[in-house]
Design a protein around this motif. Structure first.
Motif, PDB file in Angstrom:
ATOM      1  N   THR A   1       1.510   0.267  -2.285  1.00  0.00           N
ATOM      2  CA  THR A   1       2.793  -0.248  -1.811  1.00  0.00           C
ATOM      3  C   THR A   1       2.503  -1.423  -0.891  1.00  0.00           C
TER       4      THR A   1
ATOM      5  N   ARG B   1       5.822  -2.114  -5.230  1.00  0.00           N
ATOM      6  CA  ARG B   1       4.922  -1.004  -5.572  1.00  0.00           C
ATOM      7  C   ARG B   1       4.142  -1.383  -6.831  1.00  0.00           C
TER       8      ARG B   1
ATOM      9  N   THR C   1      -0.506   2.010   1.570  1.00  0.00           N
ATOM     10  CA  THR C   1       0.513   1.010   1.885  1.00  0.00           C
ATOM     11  C   THR C   1      -0.162  -0.077   2.701  1.00  0.00           C
TER      12      THR C   1
END
Length: 113
Positions: A4, A18, A99
């Motif tokens: 992400t 994503r 992320t």
């Protein structure tokens, strides 16, 4: 795995993407191949192309840090005045979901940016 990406966090241009990738993917390669810029300013054109020579592809791994490889001594030295979650994307490999934030704020002594 899922990587992400949060671009321009906190600004009016914030964008969430994503990306699906195989385990062990190089973070810089994945982002650049998907049109996501990891460089600020003129380093977008003058960087080392992922050879860990310039120290300008800094990202913040804000979630999933245990799913990345360990920092080398060189990477740790380059990023020494920044939070532990900051990584050089060219030498960061994702082995599970992570992320990352592009353009994290850096300390004044990070002369390479």
């Amino acid at each position: 795995i899922t990587v992400t990406v949060i671009e321009n966090k906190g600004s009016s241009r914030e964008k969430l993407t994503r990306l699906q990738a195989p385990a062990g993917v190089n973070v810089r390669e994945l982002l650049v191949d998907n049109g996501i810029n990891v460089y600020q300013s003129f380093t977008r054109w003058t960087n080392c192309k992922g050879k860990q020579l310039c120290g300008t592809c800094i990202v913040n791994v804000s979630d999933g840090r245990p799913n990345t490889n360990w920092k080398s001594m060189d990477e740790s030295s380059t990023l020494r005045s920044n939070p532990d979650s900051y990584r050089l994307s060219c030498v960061t490999f994702a082995h599970g979901d992570i992320t990352v934030e592009t353009f994290p704020p850096i300390n004044a002594d990070q002369w390479t940016r």
